[in-house]
Motif scaffolding. Structure first.
Motif, PDB file in Angstrom:
ATOM      1  N   SER A  86       0.822  -1.212   0.000  1.00 50.15           N
ATOM      2  CA  SER A  86       0.000   0.000   0.000  1.00 50.15           C
ATOM      3  C   SER A  86       0.857   1.263   0.000  1.00 50.15           C
ATOM      4  O   SER A  86       2.014   1.254   0.421  1.00 50.15           O
ATOM      5  CB  SER A  86      -0.934   0.002   1.209  1.00 50.15           C
ATOM      6  OG  SER A  86      -0.182   0.054   2.411  1.00 50.15           O
ATOM      7  N   THR A 147      -1.645   2.829  -4.407  1.00 43.88           N
ATOM      8  CA  THR A 147      -2.154   1.496  -4.123  1.00 43.88           C
ATOM      9  C   THR A 147      -2.725   1.481  -2.710  1.00 43.88           C
ATOM     10  O   THR A 147      -2.241   2.169  -1.814  1.00 43.88           O
ATOM     11  CB  THR A 147      -1.032   0.447  -4.233  1.00 43.88           C
ATOM     12  OG1 THR A 147       0.047   0.824  -3.364  1.00 43.88           O
ATOM     13  CG2 THR A 147      -0.502   0.355  -5.653  1.00 43.88           C
ATOM     14  N   SER A 148      -3.773   0.695  -2.514  1.00 44.44           N
ATOM     15  CA  SER A 148      -4.418   0.625  -1.210  1.00 44.44           C
ATOM     16  C   SER A 148      -4.142  -0.718  -0.556  1.00 44.44           C
ATOM     17  O   SER A 148      -3.716  -1.669  -1.212  1.00 44.44           O
ATOM     18  CB  SER A 148      -5.927   0.849  -1.349  1.00 44.44           C
ATOM     19  OG  SER A 148      -6.488  -0.106  -2.239  1.00 44.44           O
ATOM     20  N   SER A 149      -4.396  -0.802   0.728  1.00 51.90           N
ATOM     21  CA  SER A 149      -4.127  -2.035   1.471  1.00 51.90           C
ATOM     22  C   SER A 149      -5.169  -3.090   1.141  1.00 51.90           C
ATOM     23  O   SER A 149      -6.296  -2.782   0.736  1.00 51.90           O
ATOM     24  CB  SER A 149      -4.128  -1.760   2.980  1.00 51.90           C
ATOM     25  OG  SER A 149      -5.382  -1.265   3.388  1.00 51.90           O
TER      26      SER A 149
END
Length: 232
Positions: A86, A147-149
């Motif tokens: 992330s 980007t995300s977790s």
């Protein structure tokens, strides 16, 4: 290697994160492909496109989107794909991802009922293959996206098989892989859905009760005989 809808153009493989070898697959009488998962084993997802068209792929693990819109040009094999770290900028030339890891999650008993005959729950890896549409005249956004977790599925089964008190699911592992991102060329968008590939995974017990393991592998005789094809 799982092929889509009886087509050999689009394929999905789970590989061992340490060795790079394909994980052994079992195919049941309904044509569903299975992989045996072991707690704490790590794996990557590998894709291959031998179609005459470029594809754009979305990847789901245990029903949860990993966050990819991954371009798969014709006649190409992907890099090892996993959970994207992330906080990375999609404008970077390379991104770091970590392998997925099999984990056991405890299931709660359901009202004390005898659940004999209830098959152990399974995890899944699904890839949706879309026709890659190019927008040559589009203006690229100046907004930087990150980007995300991804934490996997939090969904838990409400029933518990009396012989198995946990369910196998996937979480982020530690083995790293680098994705090279090509920002040259036109913007890619998803067109029509071309195909879907899915691998189901479960424990050795889950395979055994489905009749997918031999007597030598299980040390017991399956109550129900099923046709099985082993893919080496």
């Amino acid at each position: 290697m799982v092929f889509a809808n009886n087509m050999r153009a689009f394929s999905l493989t789970l590989t061992d994160a340490c060795t790079g070898e394909e994980r052994r697959e079992y195919v049941d009488a309904m044509g569903t492909t299975w992989v045996k998962g072991e707690k704490d084993d790590e794996f990557f997802i590998m894709l291959k496109n031998v179609d005459s068209r470029d594809a754009l792929c979305k990847i789901f693990v245990d029903g949860v989107d990993l966050g990819y819109s991954y371009k798969m040009p014709r006649t190409r094999t992907s890099a090892p794909l996993g959970v994207l770290k992330s906080g990375q900028s999609w404008s970077d030339s390379d991104l770091i991802s970590h392998a997925l890891k099999f984990v056991e999650k405890t299931r709660a008993p359901f009202g004390g009922r005898d659940e004999d005959g209830c098959l152990p729950s399974t995890g899944s890896v699904t890839v949706k293959w879309y026709n890659c549409m190019y927008e040559y005249n589009s203006v690229k956004s100046e907004t930087t996206q990150s980007t995300s977790s991804w934490s996997g599925s939090s969904e838990s089964s409400s029933s518990m098989h009396k012989k198995e008190q946990s369910q196998l699911r996937s979480e982020e592992g530690s083995t790293a892989s680098t994705l090279i991102i090509d920002h040259n060329g036109p913007t890619a968008r998803c067109g029509e859905l071309l195909a879907t590939t899915t691998v189901q995974y479960t424990s050795d017990f889950g395979l055994a009760v489905r009749g997918l393991l031999s007597v030598d592998e299980t040390g017991m005789t399956s109550k129900r005989q099923k046709t099985v094809v082993v893919v080496d």
